[in-house]
Motif scaffolding. Structure first.
Motif, PDB file in Angstrom:
ATOM      1  N   ALA A 128      49.385  38.543  56.691  1.00 52.52           N
ATOM      2  CA  ALA A 128      49.752  37.239  57.599  1.00 52.52           C
ATOM      3  C   ALA A 128      51.586  37.299  57.539  1.00 52.52           C
ATOM      4  CB  ALA A 128      49.468  35.841  57.079  1.00 52.52           C
ATOM      5  N   LEU A 129      52.048  37.726  56.369  1.00 50.42           N
ATOM      6  CA  LEU A 129      53.408  37.598  56.308  1.00 50.42           C
ATOM      7  C   LEU A 129      53.819  38.967  57.132  1.00 50.42           C
ATOM      8  CD1 LEU A 129      54.161  36.650  52.692  1.00 50.42           C
ATOM      9  CD2 LEU A 129      54.442  35.421  54.731  1.00 50.42           C
ATOM     10  N   ARG A 130      53.202  39.948  56.999  1.00 53.22           N
ATOM     11  CA  ARG A 130      53.784  41.143  57.964  1.00 53.22           C
ATOM     12  C   ARG A 130      53.766  40.783  59.276  1.00 53.22           C
ATOM     13  NH1 ARG A 130      53.878  46.456  55.597  1.00 53.22           N
ATOM     14  NH2 ARG A 130      53.312  46.123  53.215  1.00 53.22           N
ATOM     15  N   LEU A 131      53.012  40.002  59.931  1.00 54.08           N
ATOM     16  CA  LEU A 131      52.733  39.654  61.247  1.00 54.08           C
ATOM     17  C   LEU A 131      53.839  38.550  61.470  1.00 54.08           C
ATOM     18  CD1 LEU A 131      51.300  39.935  63.842  1.00 54.08           C
ATOM     19  CD2 LEU A 131      49.524  38.301  63.182  1.00 54.08           C
ATOM     20  N   ALA A 132      53.973  37.607  60.573  1.00 52.63           N
ATOM     21  CA  ALA A 132      54.860  36.469  60.764  1.00 52.63           C
ATOM     22  C   ALA A 132      56.254  36.752  60.817  1.00 52.63           C
ATOM     23  CB  ALA A 132      54.580  35.454  59.812  1.00 52.63           C
ATOM     24  N   LEU A 133      56.808  37.852  60.057  1.00 48.66           N
ATOM     25  CA  LEU A 133      57.980  37.994  60.134  1.00 48.66           C
ATOM     26  C   LEU A 133      58.709  38.505  61.465  1.00 48.66           C
ATOM     27  CD1 LEU A 133      58.867  39.179  56.544  1.00 48.66           C
ATOM     28  CD2 LEU A 133      59.906  37.496  57.822  1.00 48.66           C
ATOM     29  N   PRO A 134      58.040  39.616  61.927  1.00 52.31           N
ATOM     30  CA  PRO A 134      58.505  40.130  63.345  1.00 52.31           C
ATOM     31  C   PRO A 134      58.522  39.029  64.299  1.00 52.31           C
ATOM     32  CG  PRO A 134      56.890  41.589  62.536  1.00 52.31           C
ATOM     33  CD  PRO A 134      56.777  40.439  61.627  1.00 52.31           C
ATOM     34  N   LEU A 135      57.320  38.046  64.301  1.00 51.15           N
ATOM     35  CA  LEU A 135      57.226  37.035  65.303  1.00 51.15           C
ATOM     36  C   LEU A 135      58.300  36.123  65.080  1.00 51.15           C
ATOM     37  CD1 LEU A 135      53.128  36.651  65.354  1.00 51.15           C
ATOM     38  CD2 LEU A 135      54.741  37.643  67.034  1.00 51.15           C
ATOM     39  N   LEU A 136      58.486  35.897  63.921  1.00 53.76           N
ATOM     40  CA  LEU A 136      59.751  34.821  63.836  1.00 53.76           C
ATOM     41  C   LEU A 136      61.129  35.537  64.282  1.00 53.76           C
ATOM     42  CD1 LEU A 136      60.647  32.359  62.264  1.00 53.76           C
ATOM     43  CD2 LEU A 136      61.059  33.582  59.984  1.00 53.76           C
ATOM     44  N   GLY A 137      61.105  36.782  64.143  1.00 53.74           N
ATOM     45  CA  GLY A 137      62.439  37.515  64.767  1.00 53.74           C
ATOM     46  C   GLY A 137      62.450  37.097  66.370  1.00 53.74           C
ATOM     47  N   ILE A 138      61.334  37.317  66.865  1.00 49.68           N
ATOM     48  CA  ILE A 138      61.258  36.807  68.289  1.00 49.68           C
ATOM     49  C   ILE A 138      61.549  35.378  68.550  1.00 49.68           C
ATOM     50  CG2 ILE A 138      59.665  36.826  70.196  1.00 49.68           C
ATOM     51  CD1 ILE A 138      57.954  39.197  69.208  1.00 49.68           C
ATOM     52  N   VAL A 139      60.971  34.440  67.778  1.00 49.38           N
ATOM     53  CA  VAL A 139      61.338  33.277  67.887  1.00 49.38           C
ATOM     54  C   VAL A 139      62.906  32.887  67.929  1.00 49.38           C
ATOM     55  CG1 VAL A 139      61.075  30.741  66.939  1.00 49.38           C
ATOM     56  CG2 VAL A 139      58.851  32.382  67.214  1.00 49.38           C
ATOM     57  N   LEU A 140      63.245  33.649  66.637  1.00 46.17           N
ATOM     58  CA  LEU A 140      64.882  33.148  66.617  1.00 46.17           C
ATOM     59  C   LEU A 140      65.538  33.540  68.008  1.00 46.17           C
ATOM     60  CD1 LEU A 140      65.220  34.035  62.935  1.00 46.17           C
ATOM     61  CD2 LEU A 140      65.215  31.550  63.924  1.00 46.17           C
ATOM     62  N   THR A 141      65.211  34.949  68.306  1.00 48.83           N
ATOM     63  CA  THR A 141      65.920  35.477  69.462  1.00 48.83           C
ATOM     64  C   THR A 141      65.908  34.695  70.790  1.00 48.83           C
ATOM     65  OG1 THR A 141      65.831  37.822  68.409  1.00 48.83           O
ATOM     66  CG2 THR A 141      66.383  37.704  70.760  1.00 48.83           C
ATOM     67  N   MET A 142      64.614  34.384  71.246  1.00 49.32           N
ATOM     68  CA  MET A 142      64.321  33.521  72.141  1.00 49.32           C
ATOM     69  C   MET A 142      64.844  32.163  72.223  1.00 49.32           C
ATOM     70  SD  MET A 142      62.555  35.529  74.364  1.00 49.32           S
ATOM     71  CE  MET A 142      63.432  37.064  73.795  1.00 49.32           C
ATOM     72  N   ILE A 143      64.595  31.651  71.151  1.00 55.04           N
ATOM     73  CA  ILE A 143      65.364  30.114  71.165  1.00 55.04           C
ATOM     74  C   ILE A 143      66.700  30.176  71.345  1.00 55.04           C
ATOM     75  CG2 ILE A 143      65.445  29.756  68.533  1.00 55.04           C
ATOM     76  CD1 ILE A 143      63.864  27.182  71.331  1.00 55.04           C
ATOM     77  N   SER A 144      67.317  31.204  70.691  1.00 51.34           N
ATOM     78  CA  SER A 144      68.642  31.511  71.048  1.00 51.34           C
ATOM     79  C   SER A 144      69.278  31.684  72.469  1.00 51.34           C
ATOM     80  CB  SER A 144      69.469  32.534  70.004  1.00 51.34           C
ATOM     81  OG  SER A 144      69.171  32.263  68.651  1.00 51.34           O
ATOM     82  N   LEU A 145      68.517  32.627  72.831  1.00 48.47           N
ATOM     83  CA  LEU A 145      68.618  32.913  74.417  1.00 48.47           C
ATOM     84  C   LEU A 145      68.372  31.760  75.332  1.00 48.47           C
ATOM     85  CD1 LEU A 145      67.107  36.356  74.738  1.00 48.47           C
ATOM     86  CD2 LEU A 145      69.536  35.805  75.154  1.00 48.47           C
ATOM     87  N   ALA A 146      67.561  30.825  74.796  1.00 52.45           N
ATOM     88  CA  ALA A 146      67.107  29.793  75.652  1.00 52.45           C
ATOM     89  C   ALA A 146      68.179  28.676  75.456  1.00 52.45           C
ATOM     90  CB  ALA A 146      65.963  29.000  75.108  1.00 52.45           C
ATOM     91  N   PHE A 147      69.012  28.487  74.328  1.00 55.00           N
ATOM     92  CA  PHE A 147      70.014  27.721  74.130  1.00 55.00           C
ATOM     93  C   PHE A 147      71.036  27.916  75.078  1.00 55.00           C
ATOM     94  CE2 PHE A 147      73.775  26.416  71.881  1.00 55.00           C
ATOM     95  CZ  PHE A 147      73.726  24.852  71.957  1.00 55.00           C
TER      96      PHE A 147
END
Length: 153
Positions: free
Chosen positions: A66-85
């Motif tokens: 779960a953590l191996r899957l969550a970390l890259p997804l969290l990277g995507i979230v941080l990048t996308m929310i930054s781009l959206a902002f």
């Protein structure tokens, strides 16, 4: 944050029929980038939450997976929310060109910084290539030292 941004669109909504309720800036390219990035961030954040719920079930193999899957997804979230902002603020201030460019430059610098800081965190153990793991582990150690959170006792 992504959920709230999805309902409080930059530029507001049209109040006149027949376009009532539609986003005023719907045809603006940066507004469209905002909507796409915000949508990706929202759905990916939900996936991260589900993965972290899996990690609470107590099975150590499931926690690791779960953590191996969550970390890259969290990277995507941080990048996308930054781009959206960045795209949303750009749309709102686009009539003042110098400010719009400052928003774009600061946004790109911030996103680059987030990726530089975050990538070694999830790549140091997930890559199949040993040399890449060593490089990212070294970068991770440099970041830990730079933060002052290490203990030299």
């Amino acid at each position: 944050m992504a959920f709230a941004a999805g309902f409080t669109m930059p530029g507001g909504n049209n109040g006149d029929a027949p376009q009532e309720g539609m986003a005023i800036l719907l045809t603006n390219a940066m507004f469209q980038a905002f909507v796409i990035c915000n949508t990706i961030a929202m759905y990916t954040a939900i996936l991260v939450a589900v993965c972290l719920i899996w990690a609470q079930l107590g099975d150590l193999n499931l926690v690791d997976t779960a953590l191996r899957l969550a970390l890259p997804l969290l990277g995507i979230v941080l990048t996308m929310i930054s781009l959206a902002f960045m795209a949303g603020v750009y749309v709102v201030v686009s009539n003042l060109h110098w400010l719009a460019y400052v928003v774009l430059i600061l946004g790109v610098l911030f996103i680059f910084t987030v990726l530089v800081v975050f990538t070694p965190l999830f790549c140091k153990t997930t890559s199949r290539f040993r040399i890449f793991r060593w490089i990212t582990y070294f970068l991770f150690c440099v970041e830990v030292r730079a933060s002052g959170s290490h203990n030299d006792d």
